[in-house]
Write an enzyme that holds these catalytic residues in place. Sequence first.
Site, mmCIF file in Angstrom:
data_model
loop_
_atom_site.group_PDB
_atom_site.id
_atom_site.type_symbol
_atom_site.label_atom_id
_atom_site.label_comp_id
_atom_site.label_asym_id
_atom_site.label_seq_id
_atom_site.Cartn_x
_atom_site.Cartn_y
_atom_site.Cartn_z
ATOM 1 C CB SER A 63 15.440 -42.290 20.447
ATOM 2 O OG SER A 63 15.899 -41.057 19.934
ATOM 3 C CE LYS A 66 19.335 -40.633 21.959
ATOM 4 N NZ LYS A 66 18.298 -40.500 20.917
ATOM 5 C CB SER A 120 15.545 -39.478 24.023
ATOM 6 O OG SER A 120 15.741 -40.347 22.935
ATOM 7 C CE LYS A 228 16.206 -43.774 24.350
ATOM 8 N NZ LYS A 228 15.060 -42.864 24.209
#
EC number: 3.4.21.-
Length: 299
Positions: A63, A66, A120, A228
């Site tokens: 992820s 993203k 997420s 993140k």
Amino acid sequence: MRNALILFFTLASISFSSFASINTNKLNPSNLQTASVSSYVIDLSSGKTLYRKNSNVVMPIASLTKLMTAMVTLDAKLPLNQKITFTKTDREHMYNTYSRVRVGSQLSRGETMHIALMSSENLAAAALAANYPGGYKAFIRAMNAKAKALGMTHTHFVDSSGLNPKNQSTASDVAKMVRAAYKYPEIRKYSTNGAVHTAYFTHPRYKLGYTNTNALVRGKKWDVNLSKTGFLDEAGRCLAMVTTIDGKKILMVMLDSQGKLTPIGDAGRIKQWLQTGKSKAITADAKYYQQQKLKQLTQ
């Protein structure tokens, strides 16, 4: 009076030391151990690389993808207050994995990006891509074009969520992505929300609460400026963030850690190394995990 002066100078000394600047010229990379398979640390202000380990090994990034999804969305200058609809096709684009978001409901593009970065939310990342000019495939092309423009020469994206292990990069390339993402105020804001965030959906009307996937943001003991996380079985635990340590903006990338808290532990080891020149040792299990994963990745 004498005791009061002693107390004053003691407190002044503590205050001064807590704001002392890190001397990056005296840091010895051999004194830092990280449990992640691949790591990269940069002084963001100067652009100086402070530490790297297996930073050019290509691996899934889960992820962390993203961050690129958010940049491509923002580059298109689409209205953040525009409502977008979550569809069955969006669910297919995230491989029909579980999401609390109801198919058919709506949320603003800005809020959709917020929950994709903060918590997420995979369906949110799929919906952002589907509501891009030209549709989902055009969005993925734009992601790869952006990566190329940023000099991410060992990076390739096949989806907007990071659920596909074919979304691959290196710690060095991810650092380039994070540096670029840090320039977007929305990404900094959405990714570092440490409080519970409530998203209000329509058609039908309901609400969902979201928390940040980074424990360092939730705990509010670190000054995190961008964050993140990522996880897949194939990618392990991943963390990319920018944090302020003793007045310096430090960019950290940790790819493929075995345990849920291992990237957090690595962040702590990096911080300790920056402040003292030394770090705690990693476990024998972590060393073995790294060896095995490197064999798989470099065969």
